[in-house]
Scaffold this motif. Structure first.
Motif, PDB file in Angstrom:
ATOM      1  N   VAL A 102       0.830  -1.204   0.000  1.00 34.76           N
ATOM      2  CA  VAL A 102       0.000   0.000   0.000  1.00 34.76           C
ATOM      3  C   VAL A 102       0.863   1.253   0.000  1.00 34.76           C
ATOM      4  O   VAL A 102       0.470   2.296  -0.560  1.00 34.76           O
ATOM      5  CB  VAL A 102      -0.949  -0.031   1.222  1.00 34.76           C
ATOM      6  N   VAL A 103       2.033   1.170   0.607  1.00 33.95           N
ATOM      7  CA  VAL A 103       2.928   2.335   0.639  1.00 33.95           C
ATOM      8  C   VAL A 103       3.325   2.736  -0.781  1.00 33.95           C
ATOM      9  O   VAL A 103       3.277   3.921  -1.162  1.00 33.95           O
ATOM     10  CB  VAL A 103       4.158   2.016   1.508  1.00 33.95           C
ATOM     11  N   ALA A 104       3.693   1.758  -1.563  1.00 32.28           N
ATOM     12  CA  ALA A 104       4.102   2.073  -2.935  1.00 32.28           C
ATOM     13  C   ALA A 104       2.920   2.509  -3.798  1.00 32.28           C
ATOM     14  O   ALA A 104       3.039   3.440  -4.621  1.00 32.28           O
ATOM     15  CB  ALA A 104       4.789   0.856  -3.556  1.00 32.28           C
ATOM     16  N   LEU A 105       1.761   1.861  -3.599  1.00 35.82           N
ATOM     17  CA  LEU A 105       0.606   2.168  -4.441  1.00 35.82           C
ATOM     18  C   LEU A 105      -0.067   3.490  -4.078  1.00 35.82           C
ATOM     19  O   LEU A 105      -0.922   3.982  -4.841  1.00 35.82           O
ATOM     20  CB  LEU A 105      -0.420   1.042  -4.348  1.00 35.82           C
ATOM     21  N   THR A 106       0.292   4.092  -2.977  1.00 30.91           N
ATOM     22  CA  THR A 106      -0.247   5.412  -2.619  1.00 30.91           C
ATOM     23  C   THR A 106       0.787   6.522  -2.772  1.00 30.91           C
ATOM     24  O   THR A 106       0.438   7.656  -3.122  1.00 30.91           O
ATOM     25  CB  THR A 106      -0.766   5.401  -1.169  1.00 30.91           C
ATOM     26  N   ALA A 107       2.028   6.207  -2.506  1.00 31.09           N
ATOM     27  CA  ALA A 107       3.057   7.249  -2.581  1.00 31.09           C
ATOM     28  C   ALA A 107       3.359   7.638  -4.028  1.00 31.09           C
ATOM     29  O   ALA A 107       3.589   8.824  -4.329  1.00 31.09           O
ATOM     30  CB  ALA A 107       4.334   6.783  -1.885  1.00 31.09           C
ATOM     31  N   VAL A 108       3.351   6.691  -4.936  1.00 31.34           N
ATOM     32  CA  VAL A 108       3.670   7.003  -6.334  1.00 31.34           C
ATOM     33  C   VAL A 108       2.596   7.901  -6.959  1.00 31.34           C
ATOM     34  O   VAL A 108       2.928   8.930  -7.594  1.00 31.34           O
ATOM     35  CB  VAL A 108       3.865   5.703  -7.139  1.00 31.34           C
ATOM     36  N   PRO A 109       1.282   7.602  -6.822  1.00 31.49           N
ATOM     37  CA  PRO A 109       0.294   8.533  -7.392  1.00 31.49           C
ATOM     38  C   PRO A 109       0.252   9.882  -6.676  1.00 31.49           C
ATOM     39  O   PRO A 109      -0.206  10.881  -7.276  1.00 31.49           O
ATOM     40  CB  PRO A 109      -1.036   7.803  -7.220  1.00 31.49           C
ATOM     41  N   ALA A 110       0.718   9.956  -5.420  1.00 32.42           N
ATOM     42  CA  ALA A 110       0.650  11.221  -4.679  1.00 32.42           C
ATOM     43  C   ALA A 110       1.703  12.217  -5.118  1.00 32.42           C
ATOM     44  O   ALA A 110       1.707  13.363  -4.627  1.00 32.42           O
ATOM     45  CB  ALA A 110       0.796  10.942  -3.173  1.00 32.42           C
ATOM     46  N   ARG A 111       2.576  11.851  -6.040  1.00 33.39           N
ATOM     47  CA  ARG A 111       3.584  12.805  -6.497  1.00 33.39           C
ATOM     48  C   ARG A 111       2.978  13.947  -7.308  1.00 33.39           C
ATOM     49  O   ARG A 111       3.584  15.018  -7.446  1.00 33.39           O
ATOM     50  CB  ARG A 111       4.636  12.079  -7.343  1.00 33.39           C
ATOM     51  N   VAL A 112       1.758  13.707  -7.849  1.00 30.51           N
ATOM     52  CA  VAL A 112       1.110  14.758  -8.639  1.00 30.51           C
ATOM     53  C   VAL A 112       0.424  15.793  -7.770  1.00 30.51           C
ATOM     54  O   VAL A 112      -0.044  16.828  -8.284  1.00 30.51           O
ATOM     55  CB  VAL A 112       0.099  14.134  -9.612  1.00 30.51           C
ATOM     56  N   ALA A 113       0.313  15.508  -6.467  1.00 29.20           N
ATOM     57  CA  ALA A 113      -0.353  16.457  -5.570  1.00 29.20           C
ATOM     58  C   ALA A 113       0.528  17.674  -5.348  1.00 29.20           C
ATOM     59  O   ALA A 113       1.758  17.579  -5.309  1.00 29.20           O
ATOM     60  CB  ALA A 113      -0.664  15.783  -4.242  1.00 29.20           C
ATOM     61  N   GLU A 114      -0.113  18.826  -5.195  1.00 32.05           N
ATOM     62  CA  GLU A 114       0.594  20.082  -4.970  1.00 32.05           C
ATOM     63  C   GLU A 114       0.139  20.646  -3.628  1.00 32.05           C
ATOM     64  O   GLU A 114      -1.036  20.963  -3.436  1.00 32.05           O
ATOM     65  CB  GLU A 114       0.311  21.088  -6.093  1.00 32.05           C
ATOM     66  N   ARG A 115       1.123  20.751  -2.712  1.00 29.60           N
ATOM     67  CA  ARG A 115       0.841  21.239  -1.372  1.00 29.60           C
ATOM     68  C   ARG A 115       1.721  22.454  -1.095  1.00 29.60           C
ATOM     69  O   ARG A 115       2.905  22.499  -1.466  1.00 29.60           O
ATOM     70  CB  ARG A 115       1.133  20.161  -0.333  1.00 29.60           C
ATOM     71  N   ALA A 116       1.100  23.440  -0.457  1.00 35.18           N
ATOM     72  CA  ALA A 116       1.853  24.654  -0.139  1.00 35.18           C
ATOM     73  C   ALA A 116       2.751  24.453   1.070  1.00 35.18           C
ATOM     74  O   ALA A 116       3.735  25.176   1.232  1.00 35.18           O
ATOM     75  CB  ALA A 116       0.888  25.819   0.122  1.00 35.18           C
ATOM     76  N   ASP A 117       2.426  23.472   1.917  1.00 31.96           N
ATOM     77  CA  ASP A 117       3.185  23.266   3.152  1.00 31.96           C
ATOM     78  C   ASP A 117       4.313  22.260   3.007  1.00 31.96           C
ATOM     79  O   ASP A 117       5.070  22.042   3.952  1.00 31.96           O
ATOM     80  CB  ASP A 117       2.263  22.818   4.277  1.00 31.96           C
ATOM     81  N   THR A 118       4.450  21.612   1.858  1.00 30.26           N
ATOM     82  CA  THR A 118       5.504  20.630   1.671  1.00 30.26           C
ATOM     83  C   THR A 118       5.865  20.562   0.193  1.00 30.26           C
ATOM     84  O   THR A 118       5.037  20.809  -0.684  1.00 30.26           O
ATOM     85  CB  THR A 118       5.080  19.245   2.171  1.00 30.26           C
ATOM     86  N   PHE A 119       7.105  20.194  -0.077  1.00 33.08           N
ATOM     87  CA  PHE A 119       7.561  20.028  -1.450  1.00 33.08           C
ATOM     88  C   PHE A 119       7.537  18.564  -1.876  1.00 33.08           C
ATOM     89  O   PHE A 119       7.779  18.267  -3.055  1.00 33.08           O
ATOM     90  CB  PHE A 119       8.983  20.592  -1.599  1.00 33.08           C
ATOM     91  N   ALA A 120       7.283  17.630  -0.923  1.00 37.51           N
ATOM     92  CA  ALA A 120       7.271  16.200  -1.246  1.00 37.51           C
ATOM     93  C   ALA A 120       6.031  15.566  -0.616  1.00 37.51           C
ATOM     94  O   ALA A 120       6.109  14.913   0.436  1.00 37.51           O
ATOM     95  CB  ALA A 120       8.540  15.530  -0.747  1.00 37.51           C
ATOM     96  N   PRO A 121       4.858  15.754  -1.237  1.00 38.13           N
ATOM     97  CA  PRO A 121       3.641  15.165  -0.656  1.00 38.13           C
ATOM     98  C   PRO A 121       3.647  13.644  -0.669  1.00 38.13           C
ATOM     99  O   PRO A 121       2.994  13.006   0.166  1.00 38.13           O
ATOM    100  CB  PRO A 121       2.519  15.731  -1.516  1.00 38.13           C
ATOM    101  N   HIS A 122       4.393  13.045  -1.618  1.00 39.00           N
ATOM    102  CA  HIS A 122       4.405  11.585  -1.664  1.00 39.00           C
ATOM    103  C   HIS A 122       5.086  10.993  -0.432  1.00 39.00           C
ATOM    104  O   HIS A 122       4.764   9.885  -0.017  1.00 39.00           O
ATOM    105  CB  HIS A 122       5.105  11.118  -2.941  1.00 39.00           C
ATOM    106  N   LEU A 123       6.045  11.732   0.142  1.00 36.27           N
ATOM    107  CA  LEU A 123       6.667  11.250   1.369  1.00 36.27           C
ATOM    108  C   LEU A 123       5.679  11.286   2.530  1.00 36.27           C
ATOM    109  O   LEU A 123       5.676  10.383   3.398  1.00 36.27           O
ATOM    110  CB  LEU A 123       7.906  12.086   1.697  1.00 36.27           C
TER     111      LEU A 123
END
Length: 416
Positions: A108-129
Motif C-alpha cells: 500500500v505504501v508504494a501504491l499510494t506514494a507514487v500517485p501522490a507525487r502529482v499532488a501540490e501542497r503549499a506546506d511541503t515540497f514532497a507530498p508523496h513522502l
C-alpha cells in the motif's frame, strides 16, 4: 525453514499466505477507491481542497491497517493447527503471521506514494513522502490490531465487519453522487452526506452521526454474539465492539491532529468517530450480558415429606423366630411354661438351685437339674476334703481324684 512445536508446525506456507493476502487486499481496496473516486490525490494549491486531502490520508491509514489484519486472520484460519499446542508456540505463531501480513501490507505504501507525487501542497515540497509515511503508520497500526485479532476472534470479526460496512457506505455515496449528476467528490471515511443542508447540531452532521452510531452498535453486537455463545474470553468479547471504530478514530486522528481551519464535513466526521467507539463498546457489552455465561444455580435433591401424626401407619411387626430344641426331646421351646429341655441364652441365676420343684415343671426336668447341680458341687470340692457324709473321695494311684482329674490315655503294660 520450519518452526516445530508440540502438535503444530509453522512453515513458509502460512507466512506466504499472510503476506500474499495482505498485499492483495491492499491492492484491491486501492483499485476500488481510485476507480470510484472515493479518494484521490488531486492537485491542490493554497489549501483550496483541504477536505479531500485529509480524507484521502484517512483512507490511506485505514486501507493499510485493514489489509494487515485481513492477511493475518486469513492465514491463521487457513493454517489452523489440529492439535493443541503450548502457549509459547501459539504466541510465536501469531507474531510471525502478523509480521508477515505487515510486510505484505507495505504494498500500500508504494501504491499510494507514487500517485501522490502529482499532488501540490503549499506546506511541503514532497507530498508523496507524507502519504508514504501515513501508509507506514497504518501498517504499524494494523500490526498491533492483528495481534489482538488473532487472540480474540470477536475482535477480528468486528474489524472485518466494520471494513465491509465502510466500503459499502463509500460505494453507496459514490453511486448516489453519480446518479444525481453531481461532480465526483472525495467521500469521508465512515460518513455519507444524505442531505445537503443538514440538520446540524454544533458542527455535527446529525444524519451522518446517527448512521455511524447505529452501525457501530449493530456491528458490535452481531460480531460479539457468536463469541459470547462460544464462551470465549469475556474481556475480548466486551472490548471487541470498540476495535473497528477505534481504528477509524485513529485514522482520523493521524490525518488531522488539529482541527483548526477544517471544513464542516471534515469536522463532523472527526467529532463523530470517538462517539462511535463508545456506541460500539455498548453493543459488544450488551451481547455479552444477554448471551454470556451465567452462574449455574445449585441443584438440591427434593426431600420427601415425613408424616409423624397419630394416624401414621405403624411399621410392620417382625415375627419372632422359634428357638430350636437342644435336648433332643422333639418339643418346641415355650417362653411361658419352660418345657423340658429348654435352653435359652439368658445367663444362669446366681441363686443356688432349690430342691423344690418349680411349679409347672415335670419330674424328668427336676431330676435333670438336681443331677447337674450335684455334679457341679462335686467338681468344685477339693480332692482331700471330705464331702457332706464325712467320707474322703477315693484317689487314684497318682494321688489325684478321678473326678477332678480325668484319666489319661491308656499306657501299655510292662513285660515282666
Amino acid at each position: 525453514m520450519s518452526l516445530q512445536g508440540p502438535g503444530t508446525r509453522l512453515g513458509l506456507s502460512s507466512v506466504a499466505v499472510a503476506a500474499g493476502v495482505a498485499a492483495a487486499a491492499g491492492a484491491a481496496q486501492l483499485g476500488v477507491g481510485y476507480g470510484l473516486g472515493v479518494f484521490s490525490w488531486v492537485p491542490t494549491v493554497h489549501g483550496g481542497d483541504e477536505a479531500a486531502w485529509l480524507a484521502s490520508l484517512a483512507w490511506t491509514v485505514w486501507i493499510s491497517a485493514l489489509s494487515v489484519v485481513l492477511g493475518a486472520v486469513v492465514a491463521d484460519r487457513v493454517g489452523q493447527p489440529t492439535v493443541q499446542s503450548s502457549t509459547a508456540v501459539r504466541a510465536l505463531r501469531r507474531a510471525a503471521l502478523s509480521i508477515a501480513a505487515a510486510l505484505g501490507g507495505l504494498v500500500v505504501v508504494a501504491l499510494t506514494a507514487v500517485p501522490a507525487r502529482v499532488a501540490e501542497r503549499a506546506d511541503t515540497f514532497a507530498p508523496h513522502l507524507i502519504v508514504g509515511g501515513y501508509a507506514i503508520a497504518g501498517v504499524l497500526l494494523g500490526l498491533f490490531i492483528s495481534v489482538a485479532a488473532l487472540v480474540a476472534r470477536s475482535i477480528a470479526a468486528n474489524v472485518l465487519a466494520t471494513g465491509g460496512w465502510l466500503w459499502l457506505l463509500a460505494v453507496t455515496a459514490a453511486a448516489d453522487g453519480i446518479a444525481a449528476g453531481r461532480d465526483p467528490v472525495v467521500a469521508q471515511l465512515g460518513s455519507w452526506p444524505v442531505t445537503t443542508d443538514g440538520p446540524w447540531f454544533r458542527s455535527v452532521y446529525l444524519p451522518g452521526a446517527a448512521i455511524a452510531a447505529v452501525a457501530a452498535v449493530v456491528i458490535g453486537f452481531l460480531a460479539a454474539l457468536p463469541a459470547a455463545r462460544r464462551r470465549d474470553g469475556q474481556a475480548g468479547v466486551a472490548l471487541s465492539g470498540a476495535a473497528g471504530p477505534a481504528l477509524v478514530a485513529a485514522a482520523y486522528l493521524l490525518a488531522a491532529p488539529r482541527l483548526t481551519g477544517a471544513l464542516p464535513e471534515q469536522l463532523s466526521a472527526h467529532l463523530v468517530a470517538p462517539y462511535a467507539v463508545v456506541t460500539g463498546l455498548i453493543g459488544s457489552v450488551l451481547a455479552l450480558v444477554l448471551c454470556g455465561p451465567r452462574r449455574p444455580r445449585p441443584v438440591t435433591a427434593p426431600v420427601p415429606p415425613q408424616y409423624t401424626g397419630s394416624d401414621a401407619t405403624p411399621a410392620p411387626a417382625v415375627p419372632a423366630q422359634a428357638v430350636p430344641d437342644k435336648t433332643g426331646s422333639g418339643k418346641k421351646a415355650s417362653d411361658k411354661n419352660g418345657a423340658a429341655g429348654d435352653t435359652s441364652d439368658k445367663p444362669a441365676s446366681d441363686k443356688p438351685a432349690s430342691d423344690k420343684p418349680a411349679p409347672g415343671r415335670t419330674a424328668a426336668g427336676r431330676a435333670t437339674v438336681t443331677k447337674a447341680a450335684s455334679d457341679d458341687t462335686a467338681a468344685q470340692q477339693p480332692a482331700d476334703e471330705p464331702d457332706a457324709t464325712g467320707a474322703t473321695p477315693p484317689t487314684g494311684p497318682s494321688g489325684v481324684s478321678p473326678v477332678a482329674d480325668p484319666p489319661g490315655p491308656r499306657q501299655p503294660r510292662k513285660k515282666r
